[in-house]
Motif scaffolding. Structure first.
Motif, PDB file in Angstrom:
ATOM      1  N   GLY A  57       0.747  -1.151   0.147  1.00 36.60           N
ATOM      2  CA  GLY A  57      -0.121   0.043   0.123  1.00 36.60           C
ATOM      3  C   GLY A  57       0.920   1.271  -0.108  1.00 36.60           C
ATOM      4  N   PRO A  58       1.831   1.487   0.791  1.00 40.12           N
ATOM      5  CA  PRO A  58       2.582   2.714   1.114  1.00 40.12           C
ATOM      6  C   PRO A  58       3.719   2.776  -0.188  1.00 40.12           C
ATOM      7  CG  PRO A  58       2.547   1.577   3.087  1.00 40.12           C
ATOM      8  CD  PRO A  58       2.088   0.863   2.322  1.00 40.12           C
ATOM      9  N   THR A  59       3.806   1.797  -1.049  1.00 38.90           N
ATOM     10  CA  THR A  59       4.887   1.912  -1.778  1.00 38.90           C
ATOM     11  C   THR A  59       4.499   2.630  -3.395  1.00 38.90           C
ATOM     12  OG1 THR A  59       4.313  -0.095  -2.986  1.00 38.90           O
ATOM     13  CG2 THR A  59       5.727  -0.252  -1.129  1.00 38.90           C
ATOM     14  N   GLY A  60       3.372   3.024  -3.396  1.00 36.11           N
ATOM     15  CA  GLY A  60       2.836   3.531  -4.669  1.00 36.11           C
ATOM     16  C   GLY A  60       2.485   2.585  -5.748  1.00 36.11           C
ATOM     17  N   MET A  61       2.614   1.362  -5.438  1.00 34.30           N
ATOM     18  CA  MET A  61       2.403   0.378  -6.248  1.00 34.30           C
ATOM     19  C   MET A  61       1.368  -0.634  -5.723  1.00 34.30           C
ATOM     20  SD  MET A  61       4.848   0.839  -8.797  1.00 34.30           S
ATOM     21  CE  MET A  61       4.914  -0.588  -9.748  1.00 34.30           C
ATOM     22  N   ARG A  62       0.705  -1.508  -6.552  1.00 32.56           N
ATOM     23  CA  ARG A  62      -0.116  -2.475  -6.330  1.00 32.56           C
ATOM     24  C   ARG A  62      -0.101  -3.666  -7.058  1.00 32.56           C
ATOM     25  NH1 ARG A  62      -5.667  -2.559  -7.949  1.00 32.56           N
ATOM     26  NH2 ARG A  62      -5.831  -2.064 -10.065  1.00 32.56           N
ATOM     27  N   PHE A  63      -0.447  -4.681  -6.297  1.00 29.34           N
ATOM     28  CA  PHE A  63      -0.402  -6.061  -6.685  1.00 29.34           C
ATOM     29  C   PHE A  63      -1.645  -6.272  -7.624  1.00 29.34           C
ATOM     30  CE2 PHE A  63       2.654  -6.944  -3.460  1.00 29.34           C
ATOM     31  CZ  PHE A  63       3.648  -7.541  -4.004  1.00 29.34           C
ATOM     32  N   ILE A  64      -1.554  -6.908  -8.681  1.00 26.68           N
ATOM     33  CA  ILE A  64      -2.820  -7.280  -9.481  1.00 26.68           C
ATOM     34  C   ILE A  64      -2.638  -8.707 -10.094  1.00 26.68           C
ATOM     35  CG2 ILE A  64      -3.220  -4.904 -10.327  1.00 26.68           C
ATOM     36  CD1 ILE A  64      -2.179  -5.809 -13.034  1.00 26.68           C
ATOM     37  N   ILE A  65      -3.865  -9.160 -10.590  1.00 22.26           N
ATOM     38  CA  ILE A  65      -3.909 -10.516 -10.976  1.00 22.26           C
ATOM     39  C   ILE A  65      -4.120 -10.557 -12.720  1.00 22.26           C
ATOM     40  CG2 ILE A  65      -5.225 -12.672 -11.324  1.00 22.26           C
ATOM     41  CD1 ILE A  65      -3.524 -13.050  -8.983  1.00 22.26           C
ATOM     42  N   ARG A  66      -3.260 -11.127 -13.311  1.00 23.53           N
ATOM     43  CA  ARG A  66      -3.477 -11.249 -14.746  1.00 23.53           C
ATOM     44  C   ARG A  66      -3.856 -12.814 -14.883  1.00 23.53           C
ATOM     45  NH1 ARG A  66      -1.735  -6.586 -17.020  1.00 23.53           N
ATOM     46  NH2 ARG A  66      -0.390  -5.622 -16.093  1.00 23.53           N
ATOM     47  N   SER A  67      -4.863 -12.957 -15.754  1.00 19.30           N
ATOM     48  CA  SER A  67      -5.372 -14.572 -15.670  1.00 19.30           C
ATOM     49  C   SER A  67      -5.522 -14.833 -17.324  1.00 19.30           C
ATOM     50  CB  SER A  67      -6.477 -14.617 -15.098  1.00 19.30           C
ATOM     51  OG  SER A  67      -7.498 -13.890 -15.906  1.00 19.30           O
ATOM     52  N   ARG A  68      -5.272 -16.115 -17.437  1.00 22.40           N
ATOM     53  CA  ARG A  68      -5.548 -17.004 -18.714  1.00 22.40           C
ATOM     54  C   ARG A  68      -6.466 -18.119 -18.519  1.00 22.40           C
ATOM     55  NH1 ARG A  68      -2.406 -21.218 -19.287  1.00 22.40           N
ATOM     56  NH2 ARG A  68      -0.436 -21.169 -18.117  1.00 22.40           N
ATOM     57  N   MET A  69      -6.966 -18.797 -19.599  1.00 22.18           N
ATOM     58  CA  MET A  69      -7.689 -20.110 -19.101  1.00 22.18           C
ATOM     59  C   MET A  69      -6.486 -21.184 -19.350  1.00 22.18           C
ATOM     60  SD  MET A  69     -10.792 -19.566 -18.885  1.00 22.18           S
ATOM     61  CE  MET A  69     -11.457 -20.960 -18.824  1.00 22.18           C
ATOM     62  N   LEU A  70      -6.640 -22.065 -18.179  1.00 21.80           N
ATOM     63  CA  LEU A  70      -5.663 -23.153 -18.384  1.00 21.80           C
ATOM     64  C   LEU A  70      -5.735 -23.989 -19.892  1.00 21.80           C
ATOM     65  CD1 LEU A  70      -6.597 -24.850 -15.051  1.00 21.80           C
ATOM     66  CD2 LEU A  70      -4.622 -23.429 -15.439  1.00 21.80           C
ATOM     67  N   ARG A  71      -4.473 -24.353 -19.987  1.00 22.50           N
ATOM     68  CA  ARG A  71      -4.368 -25.160 -21.397  1.00 22.50           C
ATOM     69  C   ARG A  71      -4.661 -26.470 -21.005  1.00 22.50           C
ATOM     70  NH1 ARG A  71       0.789 -21.886 -20.899  1.00 22.50           N
ATOM     71  NH2 ARG A  71       0.371 -19.954 -22.365  1.00 22.50           N
ATOM     72  N   GLU A  72      -4.827 -27.348 -22.353  1.00 21.86           N
ATOM     73  CA  GLU A  72      -5.063 -28.565 -22.365  1.00 21.86           C
ATOM     74  C   GLU A  72      -4.284 -29.437 -21.299  1.00 21.86           C
ATOM     75  OE1 GLU A  72      -7.786 -31.867 -22.992  1.00 21.86           O
ATOM     76  OE2 GLU A  72      -8.062 -29.930 -23.759  1.00 21.86           O
ATOM     77  N   GLY A 106      -6.810 -32.396 -12.879  1.00 28.12           N
ATOM     78  CA  GLY A 106      -8.014 -33.330 -12.916  1.00 28.12           C
ATOM     79  C   GLY A 106      -9.268 -32.578 -13.267  1.00 28.12           C
ATOM     80  N   LEU A 107      -9.152 -31.595 -14.259  1.00 30.03           N
ATOM     81  CA  LEU A 107     -10.338 -30.896 -14.576  1.00 30.03           C
ATOM     82  C   LEU A 107     -10.806 -31.501 -16.028  1.00 30.03           C
ATOM     83  CD1 LEU A 107      -9.235 -27.277 -13.674  1.00 30.03           C
ATOM     84  CD2 LEU A 107     -10.863 -28.793 -12.144  1.00 30.03           C
ATOM     85  N   ARG A 108      -9.922 -32.605 -16.652  1.00 26.16           N
ATOM     86  CA  ARG A 108     -10.631 -32.948 -17.787  1.00 26.16           C
ATOM     87  C   ARG A 108      -9.705 -34.479 -17.792  1.00 26.16           C
ATOM     88  NH1 ARG A 108     -10.304 -28.961 -22.246  1.00 26.16           N
ATOM     89  NH2 ARG A 108     -12.195 -28.406 -21.295  1.00 26.16           N
ATOM     90  N   GLU A 109     -10.228 -35.222 -18.631  1.00 27.53           N
ATOM     91  CA  GLU A 109      -9.763 -36.467 -18.725  1.00 27.53           C
ATOM     92  C   GLU A 109      -8.635 -36.659 -19.668  1.00 27.53           C
ATOM     93  OE1 GLU A 109     -10.460 -39.622 -17.161  1.00 27.53           O
ATOM     94  OE2 GLU A 109     -11.437 -38.280 -15.576  1.00 27.53           O
ATOM     95  N   PRO A 110      -7.649 -37.189 -19.746  1.00 29.04           N
ATOM     96  CA  PRO A 110      -6.652 -37.301 -20.649  1.00 29.04           C
ATOM     97  C   PRO A 110      -6.874 -37.900 -22.037  1.00 29.04           C
ATOM     98  CG  PRO A 110      -6.070 -38.660 -18.747  1.00 29.04           C
ATOM     99  CD  PRO A 110      -7.294 -38.117 -18.427  1.00 29.04           C
ATOM    100  N   GLY A 111      -6.444 -37.231 -23.113  1.00 29.68           N
ATOM    101  CA  GLY A 111      -7.049 -38.240 -24.282  1.00 29.68           C
ATOM    102  C   GLY A 111      -7.521 -37.141 -25.341  1.00 29.68           C
TER     103      GLY A 111
END
Length: 132
Positions: A105-120, A127-132
């Motif tokens: 907070g006091p540094t004049g900078m702030r953390f943010i999140i950049r995101s992208r969808m997970l790749r295959e 464990g969000l998709r079956e292999p193949g």
């Protein structure tokens, strides 16, 4: 032989790692928590270890390497994780006022999140998709 890196859910930019090193020198070991709030509450919050206590409703996303002796752990509320479980996150930093309780907070900078969808391969690994 091909060296294949294990997929990670969260990473950090060089600029964010540099700020984490500076903040660690001031505050000691740090951790991040990504909550599901609105406004600044949806930003990654950076705390000295022990200042923010995680509980059973938090998910450990992994840790990020800021070039310190120990990696910096990253957590997210379980409810927020349900929305973001198909997403890879990168902690970055930009000029601006950080949230009130986050140590940058006091540094004049702030953390943010950049995101992208997970790749295959990441979907399969987590464990969000079956292999193949």
């Amino acid at each position: 032989m091909v060296d294949v890196e294990t997929p990670r859910r969260v990473e950090m930019t060089d600029a964010a790692a540099s700020l984490v090193r500076e903040l660690t020198a001031q505050h000691g070991a740090l951790m991040f928590h990504q909550s599901g709030g609105c406004c600044d509450g949806s930003a990654p919050m950076c705390y000295p270890v022990g200042m923010f206590l995680t509980g059973p409703s938090d998910v450990r996303l992994g840790s990020v390497d800021a070039g310190l002796d120990e990696p910096v752990e990253v957590f997210m509320s379980e409810a927020q994780f349900e929305y973001w479980k198909y997403t890879h996150l990168t902690i970055d930093v930009v000029p601006g006022r950080g949230a009130g309780f986050s140590v940058e907070g006091p540094t004049g900078m702030r953390f943010i999140i950049r995101s992208r969808m997970l790749r295959e391969n990441e979907l399969v690994h987590f464990g969000l998709r079956e292999p193949g």
